[in-house]
Design an enzyme around this catalytic site. Sequence first.
Site: not given
Ligand code: HXC
Length: 257
Positions: A65, A108, A111, A131
């Site tokens: 998400a 997500g 999921e 998460e």
């Molecule tokens: C918003 C995101 C994002 C996310 C990545 N980006 N994941 N933006 N939401 N979930 C953005 C980063 O901010 C960045 O943009 C660009 O994408 C590239 O990501 P980087 O982090 O620079 O890349 P990298 O260093 O290669 O790392 C990749 C990664 C990391 C390990 C996947 O991005 C990461 O940990 N992302 C979050 C993963 C996460 O926590 N997902 C769960 C979300 S909660 P900018 O412009 O900032 O450089 C969820 C809940 C679902 O999913 C349920 C809902 C009801």
Amino acid sequence: TEYSTILVETRGRVGWITLNRPDALNALNSTLATELGDAVAAFDADEEIGCIVLIGSERAFAAGADIKEMADKSVRDMTVANPFAGFAAVARARTPLVAAVSGYALGGGCELAMMCDVILAADNAKFGQPEINLGVIPGLGGTQRLTRAVGTYKAAELILTGRMMDADEAERAGLVSRIVPVSDLADEALKTAETIASKSLPVAYAAKDALQAALESGLAEGLRFESRTFASLFALDDQKEGMAAFREKRSPHFMGR
Ligand code: HXC
């Protein structure tokens, strides 16, 4: 229809949806959820479509998400104005869905893959439910579908630590249908989807219904459901055609009825 976060094409009887927010690793924002739900619902309503593929980029199926969009939301925002309502259309589609996962399928994203019937993973795929690192828990089915896919203890360890697993571990755990080289992912996804789409659509619906019953009912109830559903298929021309084709040593030509 013009979408801003996904690309939608038709490839024969296959509906092909590419998640397309490359700057955010396909993070699932409310626009994407709505557009994806609309696109899946449209394909699902189209009798000419026999399978739907969801695919991302090489680097990410979806990194979860959109955290930036979600960060300041309230309980009310997440419930009454549920930004992810669109995903319900994916989970409830009758048409078979193939997730083609390359790179990150996190939160997500994992999921969403689990809402699909088949998960093809590229050898660079990484799955996880991180998460807990954000102070929340999975919210689009992770605690339920991951537990059913990989078992109680594997799911608990993944969800409580937030760690990622690679494609091999995910396949061993039962989260992945099949691993393919990353360069072949789109081709293999299309081939798999074309194979599924070549079958009788009402029979594919029946197979999905029975598979769903395996997740939702006890064994005796599930077996009764399967047996009744199996028998009902003998009302279809496609059952006659499939069995006639076998006897006549030719390929079946299913009519979808
Ligand atoms: C918003 C995101 C994002 C996310 C990545 N980006 N994941 N933006 N939401 N979930 C953005 C980063 O901010 C960045 O943009 C660009 O994408 C590239 O990501 P980087 O982090 O620079 O890349 P990298 O260093 O290669 O790392 C990749 C990664 C990391 C390990 C996947 O991005 C990461 O940990 N992302 C979050 C993963 C996460 O926590 N997902 C769960 C979300 S909660 P900018 O412009 O900032 O450089 C969820 C809940 C679902 O999913 C349920 C809902 C009801």
